[in-house]
Design an enzyme around this catalytic site. Structure first.
Site, mmCIF file in Angstrom:
data_model
loop_
_atom_site.group_PDB
_atom_site.id
_atom_site.type_symbol
_atom_site.label_atom_id
_atom_site.label_comp_id
_atom_site.label_asym_id
_atom_site.label_seq_id
_atom_site.Cartn_x
_atom_site.Cartn_y
_atom_site.Cartn_z
ATOM 1 N N GLY A 45 50.476 87.564 38.172
ATOM 2 C CA GLY A 45 50.371 89.606 38.266
ATOM 3 C C GLY A 45 49.420 90.089 38.794
ATOM 4 O O GLY A 45 47.896 89.336 38.181
ATOM 5 N N GLN A 50 43.235 96.702 40.915
ATOM 6 C CA GLN A 50 42.957 95.404 40.425
ATOM 7 C C GLN A 50 42.208 94.892 41.929
ATOM 8 O O GLN A 50 40.771 93.839 41.922
ATOM 9 C CB GLN A 50 42.805 94.641 39.778
ATOM 10 N N CYS A 93 42.935 87.602 32.561
ATOM 11 C CA CYS A 93 42.703 88.524 33.306
ATOM 12 C C CYS A 93 41.903 88.386 34.542
ATOM 13 O O CYS A 93 40.723 87.939 34.703
ATOM 14 C CB CYS A 93 42.618 90.097 32.418
ATOM 15 N N LEU A 94 42.476 88.183 35.479
ATOM 16 C CA LEU A 94 42.143 88.398 36.527
ATOM 17 C C LEU A 94 40.517 89.479 36.862
ATOM 18 O O LEU A 94 38.967 88.732 37.658
ATOM 19 C CB LEU A 94 42.582 88.268 37.550
ATOM 20 N N HIS A 135 51.545 93.974 30.905
ATOM 21 C CA HIS A 135 49.772 93.754 30.837
ATOM 22 C C HIS A 135 49.365 94.621 32.520
ATOM 23 O O HIS A 135 48.461 95.033 32.527
ATOM 24 C CB HIS A 135 49.054 92.198 31.171
ATOM 25 N N GLU A 136 50.112 94.626 33.785
ATOM 26 C CA GLU A 136 50.132 94.527 34.709
ATOM 27 C C GLU A 136 50.271 96.197 34.757
ATOM 28 O O GLU A 136 50.071 97.082 35.109
ATOM 29 C CB GLU A 136 51.146 93.933 36.277
ATOM 30 N N HIS A 139 47.619 97.683 33.517
ATOM 31 C CA HIS A 139 46.412 98.321 34.752
ATOM 32 C C HIS A 139 46.905 99.201 34.857
ATOM 33 O O HIS A 139 45.707 100.123 35.392
ATOM 34 C CB HIS A 139 46.594 96.845 35.097
#
Ligand code: NI
Length: 171
Positions: A45, A50, A93-94, A135-136, A139
């Site tokens: 995701g 990001q 998480c990226l 999660h996204e 963000h």
């Protein structure tokens, strides 16, 4: 085009994104790039902030996760309509390379969002794809998974993250 992934503590990760009013060529290119960037980082995701663009857009593709349903979605201006159940899951998480923390999420969510063609759609997600979505969505609201932890666990996670970053710089 693969874009650079913004890492914590960059400020863009900590402020809410703007709603998308029009899906123009720029937005379509952004979505394409977000998929490429996510795949190249082996993520499941990615939120637009990001990659440094403060717009309410996320992409999800859970295909690489073997024991989860294969869900591929573009969600623009997403909102939760209904949510139920609780589940704890160790998330990565990226934007926090190398760090994973256990977070509590809803088990099932019903959401609405605009798709790439500008149509409003409703989706029901359960399990892993529902976790990725939440999660996204965080963000997009300027929230990271650290904000989901108690103060004590957040401090430990931050210490670990800073240590990981110092080690990465040495290489
Ligand atoms: Ni993330």
């Amino acid at each position: 085009m693969v874009r650079e992934i913004v890492t914590y503590p960059n400020e863009i990760l900590q402020k809410p994104t703007e709603r998308v009013d029009e899906i123009d060529d720029e937005v379509r290119q952004l979505i394409k790039d977000m998929f490429e960037t996510m795949y190249s980082a082996e993520g499941v995701g990615l939120a637009a902030n990001q990659v440094g663009v403060s717009l309410s857009i996320m992409v999800i593709d859970t295909t690489i996760k073997e024991d989860a349903p294969d869900i591929k979605l573009v969600l623009i201006n997403p909102e939760i309509i209904k949510a139920e159940g609780k589940v704890r899951f160790k998330e990565g998480c990226l934007s926090f390379p190398g760090l994973s923390v256990e977070v509590e999420r809803f088990e099932r969510v019903q959401l609405k969002a605009i798709d790439e063609e500008g149509k409003e759609r409703v989706y029901d997600l359960e399990g892993f794809p529902a976790i990725v979505f939440q999660h996204e969505l965080d963000h997009l609201k300027g929230i990271t998974f650290l904000d989901r932890l108690t103060a004590w666990r957040r401090r430990l996670a931050l210490e670990k993250y800073r240590k990981l970053q110092r080690e990465a710089q040495k290489v």
